[in-house]
Design an enzyme around this catalytic site. Structure first.
Site, PDB file in Angstrom:
ATOM      1  N   CYS A  67       2.123  14.745  53.912  1.00 11.54           N
ATOM      2  CA  CYS A  67       1.768  13.330  54.000  1.00 11.54           C
ATOM      3  C   CYS A  67       3.078  12.555  53.854  1.00 11.54           C
ATOM      4  CB  CYS A  67       0.685  12.927  52.996  1.00 11.54           C
ATOM      5  SG  CYS A  67       1.132  12.937  51.259  1.00 11.54           S
ATOM      6  N   HIS A 100       6.117  32.608  39.968  1.00 11.30           N
ATOM      7  CA  HIS A 100       5.658  32.447  38.585  1.00 11.30           C
ATOM      8  C   HIS A 100       4.256  31.853  38.488  1.00 11.30           C
ATOM      9  CE1 HIS A 100       9.949  32.406  36.626  1.00 11.30           C
ATOM     10  NE2 HIS A 100       9.824  33.331  37.573  1.00 11.30           N
TER      11      HIS A 100
HETATM   12  C1  RB5 Z   1       0.113   6.913  53.908  1.00 11.00           C
HETATM   13  O1  RB5 Z   1       0.702   5.722  54.275  1.00 11.00           O
HETATM   14  C2  RB5 Z   1       0.721   7.455  52.635  1.00 11.00           C
HETATM   15  O2  RB5 Z   1       0.288   6.712  51.552  1.00 11.00           O
HETATM   16  C3  RB5 Z   1       0.358   8.922  52.489  1.00 11.00           C
HETATM   17  O3  RB5 Z   1       0.792   9.616  53.589  1.00 11.00           O
HETATM   18  C4  RB5 Z   1       0.956   9.643  51.298  1.00 11.00           C
HETATM   19  O4  RB5 Z   1       2.306   9.395  51.183  1.00 11.00           O
HETATM   20  C5  RB5 Z   1       0.282   9.486  50.016  1.00 11.00           C
HETATM   21  O5  RB5 Z   1       0.707  10.065  49.007  1.00 11.00           O
END
Ligand code: RB5
Length: 160
Positions: A67, A100
């Protein structure tokens, strides 16, 4: 036989996830669980749960989540019992976390790491193995006990 890997990302990790899947697909059996198109409104928990379930069901041996920061995906994946997801942006942690702590999902932040480092992090993670030493096994069992006890506690509190 190639190691099987479930990979997924929200919009924040979409481009890096696609690049990783393309680079690593010859070497590993990569199952891309999405996003399959860029959607700035999609939500990382939806992808985290898909990867987590793939790992828990055994359809994939390992999981990789991407993400924006890697943080949200990591938090969400760890809500699935049996998942040990970690955000690792250095290669020491990406192999030691397996050796670990038996980490089974690696989380990456596409806004934090570049492509070549991300490749190294994933390869290091996938090539590592859990060190079955007594102390690591004992700690892992304690983690699993926390999970079991907290689930029971939640159940009890739902009923009351
Ligand atoms: C999306 O904009 C962002 O918040 C997500 O990809 C991530 O970084 C959340 O932790």
């Amino acid at each position: 036989m190639k190691l099987s890997v479930a990979i997924a990302a929200d919009h924040g990790g979409f481009a890096l996830k696609n690049e990783l899947a393309a680079r690593l697909s010859g070497r590993y059996d990569i199952e891309d669980l999405g996003a399959h198109k860029f959607d700035p409104e999609d939500d990382y928990p939806d992808f985290a749960v898909m990867v987590a379930r793939a790992v828990i069901s055994g359809s994939a041996q390992h999981g990789v989540l991407v993400c924006g920061s890697g943080v949200g995906a990591c938090i969400a994946a760890n809500k699935v019992p049996g998942i040990r997801a970690c955000l690792c942006h250095d290669t020491y942690s990406s192999h030691q976390g397996v050796e670990h702590d038996n980490m089974n999902v690696l989380c990456l932040g596409a806004r934090v790491v570049g492509f070549e480092l991300a490749v190294e992090l994933v390869v290091t993670f996938l090539e590592a193995g859990f060190t079955r030493e007594q102390a690591y096994q004992r700690r892992l069992e304690k983690i699993m006990a926390i999970e079991r006890n907290e689930l029971r506690w939640e159940e009890r509190n739902d009923k009351s």
